[in-house]
Write an enzyme that holds these catalytic residues in place. Structure first.
Site, PDB file in Angstrom:
ATOM      1  N   TYR A 142      48.530  61.764  49.147  1.00 36.56           N
ATOM      2  CA  TYR A 142      49.529  62.801  48.884  1.00 36.56           C
ATOM      3  C   TYR A 142      49.196  63.465  47.539  1.00 36.56           C
ATOM      4  CZ  TYR A 142      52.402  60.419  52.469  1.00 36.56           C
ATOM      5  OH  TYR A 142      52.888  59.832  53.627  1.00 36.56           O
ATOM      6  N   HIS A 185      46.987  53.713  56.206  1.00 32.82           N
ATOM      7  CA  HIS A 185      47.686  54.965  56.542  1.00 32.82           C
ATOM      8  C   HIS A 185      47.357  55.455  57.962  1.00 32.82           C
ATOM      9  CE1 HIS A 185      49.206  58.835  54.300  1.00 32.82           C
ATOM     10  NE2 HIS A 185      49.783  58.714  55.458  1.00 32.82           N
ATOM     11  N   PRO A 236      62.412  61.228  59.471  1.00 26.22           N
ATOM     12  CA  PRO A 236      63.620  61.002  60.275  1.00 26.22           C
ATOM     13  C   PRO A 236      64.471  62.260  60.438  1.00 26.22           C
ATOM     14  CG  PRO A 236      63.922  60.143  58.058  1.00 26.22           C
ATOM     15  CD  PRO A 236      62.480  60.539  58.159  1.00 26.22           C
ATOM     16  N   LEU A 237      64.177  63.282  59.616  1.00 28.24           N
ATOM     17  CA  LEU A 237      64.889  64.561  59.753  1.00 28.24           C
ATOM     18  C   LEU A 237      64.036  65.569  60.522  1.00 28.24           C
ATOM     19  CD1 LEU A 237      66.171  64.722  56.064  1.00 28.24           C
ATOM     20  CD2 LEU A 237      67.524  64.179  58.105  1.00 28.24           C
ATOM     21  N   ARG A 289      61.055  66.466  59.880  1.00 27.93           N
ATOM     22  CA  ARG A 289      60.419  67.283  58.830  1.00 27.93           C
ATOM     23  C   ARG A 289      61.375  68.376  58.323  1.00 27.93           C
ATOM     24  NH1 ARG A 289      54.974  65.861  58.308  1.00 27.93           N
ATOM     25  NH2 ARG A 289      54.282  64.499  59.983  1.00 27.93           N
ATOM     26  N   PHE A 337      63.642  69.991  60.108  1.00 29.41           N
ATOM     27  CA  PHE A 337      64.125  70.903  61.150  1.00 29.41           C
ATOM     28  C   PHE A 337      65.482  70.461  61.711  1.00 29.41           C
ATOM     29  CE2 PHE A 337      64.122  72.652  65.507  1.00 29.41           C
ATOM     30  CZ  PHE A 337      63.881  73.985  65.216  1.00 29.41           C
ATOM     31  N   SER A 355      67.848  69.153  60.230  1.00 29.08           N
ATOM     32  CA  SER A 355      68.949  69.430  59.288  1.00 29.08           C
ATOM     33  C   SER A 355      69.439  70.868  59.420  1.00 29.08           C
ATOM     34  CB  SER A 355      68.468  69.211  57.850  1.00 29.08           C
ATOM     35  OG  SER A 355      67.612  70.279  57.462  1.00 29.08           O
TER      36      SER A 355
HETATM   37  N1  LIG Z   1      52.840  57.616  57.490  1.00 28.70           N
HETATM   38  C1  LIG Z   1      52.684  58.890  57.714  1.00 28.70           C
HETATM   39  O1  LIG Z   1      51.720  59.322  58.329  1.00 28.70           O
HETATM   40  C2  LIG Z   1      53.737  59.853  57.215  1.00 28.70           C
HETATM   41  C3  LIG Z   1      53.774  61.172  57.694  1.00 28.70           C
HETATM   42  C4  LIG Z   1      54.771  62.020  57.208  1.00 28.70           C
HETATM   43  C5  LIG Z   1      55.687  61.558  56.283  1.00 28.70           C
HETATM   44  N2  LIG Z   1      55.614  60.282  55.821  1.00 28.70           N
HETATM   45  C6  LIG Z   1      56.568  59.765  54.822  1.00 28.70           C
HETATM   46  O2  LIG Z   1      57.884  59.948  55.310  1.00 28.70           O
HETATM   47  C7  LIG Z   1      58.660  60.663  54.351  1.00 28.70           C
HETATM   48  C8  LIG Z   1      59.706  61.499  55.056  1.00 28.70           C
HETATM   49  O3  LIG Z   1      59.133  62.365  56.017  1.00 28.70           O
HETATM   50  P1  LIG Z   1      59.063  63.952  55.818  1.00 28.70           P
HETATM   51  O4  LIG Z   1      59.291  64.297  54.402  1.00 28.70           O
HETATM   52  O5  LIG Z   1      57.809  64.367  56.490  1.00 28.70           O
HETATM   53  O6  LIG Z   1      60.215  64.516  56.748  1.00 28.70           O
HETATM   54  P2  LIG Z   1      61.792  64.398  56.796  1.00 28.70           P
HETATM   55  O7  LIG Z   1      62.264  63.324  55.933  1.00 28.70           O
HETATM   56  O8  LIG Z   1      62.120  64.378  58.229  1.00 28.70           O
HETATM   57  O9  LIG Z   1      62.231  65.835  56.230  1.00 28.70           O
HETATM   58  C9  LIG Z   1      61.927  66.266  54.943  1.00 28.70           C
HETATM   59  C10 LIG Z   1      62.380  67.712  54.837  1.00 28.70           C
HETATM   60  O10 LIG Z   1      63.785  67.787  55.020  1.00 28.70           O
HETATM   61  C11 LIG Z   1      64.402  68.449  53.935  1.00 28.70           C
HETATM   62  N3  LIG Z   1      65.689  67.784  53.705  1.00 28.70           N
HETATM   63  C12 LIG Z   1      65.887  66.512  53.274  1.00 28.70           C
HETATM   64  N4  LIG Z   1      67.204  66.242  53.231  1.00 28.70           N
HETATM   65  C13 LIG Z   1      67.845  67.358  53.630  1.00 28.70           C
HETATM   66  C14 LIG Z   1      69.210  67.694  53.775  1.00 28.70           C
HETATM   67  N5  LIG Z   1      70.182  66.812  53.534  1.00 28.70           N
HETATM   68  N6  LIG Z   1      69.503  68.946  54.193  1.00 28.70           N
HETATM   69  C15 LIG Z   1      68.543  69.842  54.461  1.00 28.70           C
HETATM   70  N7  LIG Z   1      67.215  69.572  54.346  1.00 28.70           N
HETATM   71  C16 LIG Z   1      66.885  68.343  53.927  1.00 28.70           C
HETATM   72  C17 LIG Z   1      63.445  68.306  52.784  1.00 28.70           C
HETATM   73  O11 LIG Z   1      63.644  69.377  51.887  1.00 28.70           O
HETATM   74  P3  LIG Z   1      63.102  69.415  50.365  1.00 28.70           P
HETATM   75  O12 LIG Z   1      61.812  68.639  50.327  1.00 28.70           O
HETATM   76  O13 LIG Z   1      62.922  70.857  50.118  1.00 28.70           O
HETATM   77  O14 LIG Z   1      64.095  68.787  49.495  1.00 28.70           O
HETATM   78  C18 LIG Z   1      62.090  68.360  53.504  1.00 28.70           C
HETATM   79  O15 LIG Z   1      61.701  69.688  53.734  1.00 28.70           O
HETATM   80  C19 LIG Z   1      57.627  61.466  53.563  1.00 28.70           C
HETATM   81  O16 LIG Z   1      58.110  61.861  52.302  1.00 28.70           O
HETATM   82  C20 LIG Z   1      56.480  60.499  53.481  1.00 28.70           C
HETATM   83  O17 LIG Z   1      56.678  59.592  52.402  1.00 28.70           O
HETATM   84  C21 LIG Z   1      54.661  59.430  56.290  1.00 28.70           C
END
Ligand SMILES: NC(=O)c1ccc[n+]([C@@H]2O[C@H](COP(=O)([O-])OP(=O)(O)OC[C@H]3O[C@@H](n4cnc5c(N)ncnc54)[C@H](OP(=O)(O)O)[C@@H]3O)[C@@H](O)[C@H]2O)c1
Length: 328
Positions: free
Chosen positions: A55, A126, A206-207, A209, A211, A213
């Site tokens: 990252y 990973h 879990p959100l 990415r 969308f 929300s």
């Molecule tokens: N192992 C893997 O291959 C892998 C792949 C992807 C992700 N991950 C891990 O999983 C974590 C979470 O996944 P993710 O970040 O991809 O997706 P996510 O948690 O599903 O969604 C993150 C997005 O949602 C927005 N958000 C968060 N809370 C919100 C709310 N209450 N209202 C409106 N929008 C909200 C964030 O905005 P802002 O950022 O603008 O605040 C960001 O754009 C990552 O940070 C990473 O550590 C791991």
């Protein structure tokens, strides 16, 4: 906040904090706000941080290291190796999957240094490397456990057969994969395998990415360079179909008087005490909203309605190259 147990006695807060978007993939960054977010997490009872070598690359681990300085012992730090950042002939960062024991040893030293710690609580591979037997990779990770450099071993995006082989080599504490209202394929075989073996599930994105929300309804609303702008689920006909799904989430959330993000997180939390979602955010305001999802109760009727009324997601969760590297 309540605690949950992953495998091998690894205890973490019921919700973690995904740090990826603070440094990579999701458009503009704001490091001071992100550091404050990591610190605020602890005040809310969220102690489980998720980062990775790739990252940034490297910058996200550095950011986490700065944010936890002086309070390291209060956090449970998870990071990942195995998608190795290398420079191409033009000096740009590119990535190769590398599960070799040499890369295990090389990566951990860099991560420890950037995180400013002498141990990593949970160290994941990973992405699986089809060219290196999992026993070799996990064997090398097991040596790091013996040396005290890492405390627990995890895998990300591994398929059941590889999870079994890995677990037979050294006990695995957690598997991290995508799990949300619109990504449920792991329920067929991965989740039952984890439950059989006593391994915890860390649910990423879990959100959906962001969308689910309702935060954006079109990729044009995202920053230039945001990797979601080209995501199969966020473009073309798939986007149209998925907007109906997001609208349904919004409707169900409205009925319960919670935000769509809280409903999406409450649903993941309701899938079992061995499941820990790690929503990502760069900012305290979303973090605070998300933390309150642990108090949202979904009844059996709510869960049944979600099953019955939520349409399937349209489109793969990654592009073709990305899909070829998951669930291996
Ligand atoms: N192992 C893997 O291959 C892998 C792949 C992807 C992700 N991950 C891990 O999983 C974590 C979470 O996944 P993710 O970040 O991809 O997706 P996510 O948690 O599903 O969604 C993150 C997005 O949602 C927005 N958000 C968060 N809370 C919100 C709310 N209450 N209202 C409106 N929008 C909200 C964030 O905005 P802002 O950022 O603008 O605040 C960001 O754009 C990552 O940070 C990473 O550590 C791991």
């Amino acid at each position: 906040m309540e605690k949950r147990q992953l495998g091998q006695g690894l205890e973490v807060s019921a919700l973690g904090l995904g740090c990826m978007g603070m440094s990579a993939f999701y458009g503009e960054t704001d490091e001071p706000e992100s550091e404050a977010t990591i610190q605020r997490a602890l005040e809310l009872g969220i102690d489980f941080l998720d980062t990775a070598e790739m990252y940034g690359p490297f910058r996200n681990e550095e950011l986490v290291g700065r944010a936890i300085a002086g309070r390291r012992d209060q956090y449970v730090i998870a990071t990942k190796f195995g998608v190795r950042p290398i420079r191409n002939e033009n000096g740009e960062w590119t990535r190769v999957r590398d599960g070799s024991p040499e890369n295990v040893r090389r990566s951990v030293e860099g991560s420890l240094q950037r995180l400013g710690t002498d141990r990593i609580d949970l160290y994941y591979q990973h992405r699986m490397d089809p060219d290196v037997p999992i026993e070799e990779t996990v064997g090398a990770m097991g040596e790091l456990v013996t040396e005290g450099k890492i405390l627990h071993i995890g895998l990300s995006e591994a398929a059941p057969e590889r999870i079994r082989k890995a677990h037979a080599t050294h006990p695995i504490s957690a598997v991290q994969t995508e799990y949300s209202l619109w990504t449920r394929d792991l329920e067929a075989d991965i989740l039952p395998t984890l439950r059989e073996l006593g391994i915890g599930l860390v649910a990423y994105s879990p959100l959906g990415r962001g969308f689910l929300s309702g935060r954006f309804k079109s990729p044009e609303e995202l920053d230039e360079g945001d990797f979601r702008r080209n995501g199969p689920r966020f473009t073309g006909d798939n986007l149209e179909a998925n907007l109906a799904l997001a609208a349904k989430v919004e409707e169900l959330a409205g009925e319960k008087d919670v935000t769509p993000a809280q409903l999406a997180l409450a649903w993941v939390l309701a899938q079992g005490d061995d499941v820990v979602p790690i929503p990502g955010t760069k900012r305290r305001s979303y973090l605070e909203q998300n933390a309150a999802a642990v108090d949202v109760e979904l009844t059996d009727d709510d869960l049944a309605r979600i099953d019955a009324e939520l349409p399937e997601a349209a489109g793969d969760r990654y592009d073709k190259a990305g899909m070829a590297s998951v669930n291996l």
